[in-house]
Design a protein around this motif. Structure first.
Motif, short mmCIF file in Angstrom:
data_model
loop_
_atom_site.label_atom_id
_atom_site.label_comp_id
_atom_site.label_asym_id
_atom_site.label_seq_id
_atom_site.Cartn_x
_atom_site.Cartn_y
_atom_site.Cartn_z
N LEU A 35 1.71 10.90 7.57
CA LEU A 35 1.95 12.25 8.08
C LEU A 35 2.44 13.18 6.97
CD1 LEU A 35 1.93 13.91 10.74
CD2 LEU A 35 4.32 13.22 11.03
N THR A 36 3.28 12.66 6.08
CA THR A 36 3.84 13.50 5.02
C THR A 36 2.90 13.66 3.83
OG1 THR A 36 5.01 11.62 4.04
CG2 THR A 36 6.23 12.98 5.63
N ASP A 37 1.92 12.78 3.68
CA ASP A 37 0.94 12.89 2.59
C ASP A 37 -0.44 12.47 3.08
OD1 ASP A 37 -0.31 13.17 0.14
OD2 ASP A 37 0.57 11.36 -0.74
N PRO A 38 -1.02 13.26 3.97
CA PRO A 38 -2.33 12.86 4.52
C PRO A 38 -3.43 12.80 3.46
CG PRO A 38 -1.71 15.05 5.30
CD PRO A 38 -0.54 14.51 4.55
N ALA A 39 -3.37 13.67 2.46
CA ALA A 39 -4.40 13.63 1.42
C ALA A 39 -4.28 12.35 0.59
CB ALA A 39 -4.29 14.86 0.52
N GLY A 40 -3.07 11.97 0.26
CA GLY A 40 -2.86 10.73 -0.48
C GLY A 40 -3.29 9.52 0.32
N ALA A 41 -2.97 9.54 1.62
CA ALA A 41 -3.36 8.43 2.49
C ALA A 41 -4.88 8.36 2.62
CB ALA A 41 -2.72 8.60 3.87
N ALA A 42 -5.53 9.52 2.72
CA ALA A 42 -6.99 9.54 2.81
C ALA A 42 -7.62 9.02 1.52
CB ALA A 42 -7.49 10.96 3.12
N GLY A 43 -7.03 9.37 0.38
CA GLY A 43 -7.52 8.87 -0.90
C GLY A 43 -7.38 7.36 -1.00
N PHE A 44 -6.25 6.84 -0.55
CA PHE A 44 -6.02 5.39 -0.54
C PHE A 44 -7.04 4.70 0.36
CE2 PHE A 44 -3.96 1.60 1.20
CZ PHE A 44 -3.61 0.93 0.03
N ALA A 45 -7.23 5.26 1.55
CA ALA A 45 -8.19 4.68 2.50
C ALA A 45 -9.60 4.72 1.92
CB ALA A 45 -8.12 5.42 3.83
N ALA A 46 -9.96 5.82 1.30
CA ALA A 46 -11.30 5.96 0.72
C ALA A 46 -11.51 4.92 -0.39
CB ALA A 46 -11.49 7.36 0.17
N ALA A 47 -10.46 4.64 -1.17
CA ALA A 47 -10.57 3.65 -2.25
C ALA A 47 -10.86 2.26 -1.70
CB ALA A 47 -9.28 3.65 -3.07
N PHE A 48 -10.48 2.01 -0.45
CA PHE A 48 -10.75 0.72 0.18
C PHE A 48 -12.00 0.76 1.06
CE2 PHE A 48 -6.54 -0.29 -1.20
CZ PHE A 48 -6.55 -1.67 -1.36
N GLY A 49 -12.75 1.86 0.98
CA GLY A 49 -14.02 1.93 1.70
C GLY A 49 -13.92 2.30 3.16
N ILE A 50 -12.80 2.88 3.58
CA ILE A 50 -12.67 3.33 4.98
C ILE A 50 -13.60 4.53 5.17
CG2 ILE A 50 -11.11 4.37 6.68
CD1 ILE A 50 -10.45 1.46 6.20
N PRO A 51 -14.51 4.45 6.14
CA PRO A 51 -15.41 5.57 6.37
C PRO A 51 -14.68 6.78 6.95
CG PRO A 51 -15.88 3.77 7.90
CD PRO A 51 -14.77 3.32 7.01
N VAL A 52 -15.06 7.95 6.52
CA VAL A 52 -14.51 9.24 6.97
C VAL A 52 -12.97 9.20 7.02
CG1 VAL A 52 -14.88 11.14 8.57
CG2 VAL A 52 -16.57 9.32 8.45
N PRO A 53 -12.33 9.00 5.88
CA PRO A 53 -10.87 8.88 5.89
C PRO A 53 -10.14 10.12 6.39
CG PRO A 53 -11.73 8.98 3.64
CD PRO A 53 -12.91 8.87 4.55
N GLN A 54 -10.77 11.30 6.28
CA GLN A 54 -10.12 12.52 6.78
C GLN A 54 -9.92 12.47 8.29
OE1 GLN A 54 -12.86 12.00 5.03
NE2 GLN A 54 -13.68 13.90 4.21
N LEU A 55 -10.77 11.73 9.00
CA LEU A 55 -10.62 11.55 10.44
C LEU A 55 -9.85 10.28 10.76
CD1 LEU A 55 -14.21 12.53 11.63
CD2 LEU A 55 -12.15 13.96 11.58
N ALA A 56 -9.98 9.28 9.91
CA ALA A 56 -9.30 8.00 10.15
C ALA A 56 -7.79 8.13 10.03
CB ALA A 56 -9.83 6.94 9.20
N ILE A 57 -7.32 8.94 9.08
CA ILE A 57 -5.87 9.05 8.86
C ILE A 57 -5.16 9.69 10.05
CG2 ILE A 57 -4.08 10.11 7.40
CD1 ILE A 57 -5.51 7.51 6.31
N PRO A 58 -5.63 10.81 10.61
CA PRO A 58 -4.97 11.33 11.81
C PRO A 58 -4.97 10.32 12.97
CG PRO A 58 -6.37 13.02 10.88
CD PRO A 58 -6.66 11.75 10.13
N ALA A 59 -6.06 9.59 13.13
CA ALA A 59 -6.11 8.56 14.17
C ALA A 59 -5.08 7.47 13.88
CB ALA A 59 -7.50 7.96 14.27
N ALA A 60 -4.96 7.08 12.62
CA ALA A 60 -3.99 6.06 12.23
C ALA A 60 -2.56 6.51 12.51
CB ALA A 60 -4.16 5.72 10.75
N ILE A 61 -2.28 7.78 12.25
CA ILE A 61 -0.94 8.32 12.51
C ILE A 61 -0.61 8.20 13.99
CG2 ILE A 61 0.44 10.44 12.52
CD1 ILE A 61 -1.16 11.26 9.95
#
Length: 140
Positions: A35-61
């Protein structure tokens, strides 16, 4: 004869709440970190191959914070534990692929894998047993 067990029934629910607080803390921390660093979290997720991390991170939160809150409430703890157990199991398989890392990363990755697997086990206990049996006047 009085049955003297290791844990007095009167304190059982308190210890089970402490256990649920401990389990929930991982998901609260993780959800707040995203929540405090969604861009960083999305970058981390993308590095591990998570599809559409911009949508995955809010869902994860939402999953992590709502699941943790549900885990803490006796009436909803089984549902929260079930959601978080499935979540942690899936993420564990995705992020801690100890079978596919170089030898110098193997020990760290397998440790993380089993730490998360233990968390899934604890959550499954909550799914089965809930918040614990109610304390009645007969127990006091």
């Amino acid at each position: 004869m009085v049955d003297r067990t290791l844990l007095d029934v009167r304190h059982e629910r308190s210890f089970l709440l402490l256990a649920r607080i401990g389990m929930a803390s991982l998901f609260v921390f993780s959800g707040l970190e995203k929540l405090t660093d969604p861009a960083g979290a999305a970058g981390f997720a993308a590095a591990f191959g998570i599809p559409v991390p911009q949508l995955a991170i809010p869902a994860a939160i939402v999953i992590e914070l709502a699941g943790a809150a549900a885990l803490l409430i006796p009436a909803t703890c089984r549902y929260g534990a079930a959601v978080l157990a499935l979540w942690a199991f899936g993420l564990n398989l995705w992020f801690h692929r100890f079978w596919a890392v170089p030898p110098d990363q193997w020990q760290m990755m397998i440790d993380n894998f089993f730490h998360h697997f233990v968390m899934v086990g604890g959550l499954l206990y909550v799914v089965v047993f809930g918040a614990g049996r109610p304390v009645t006047a007969a127990h006091e």
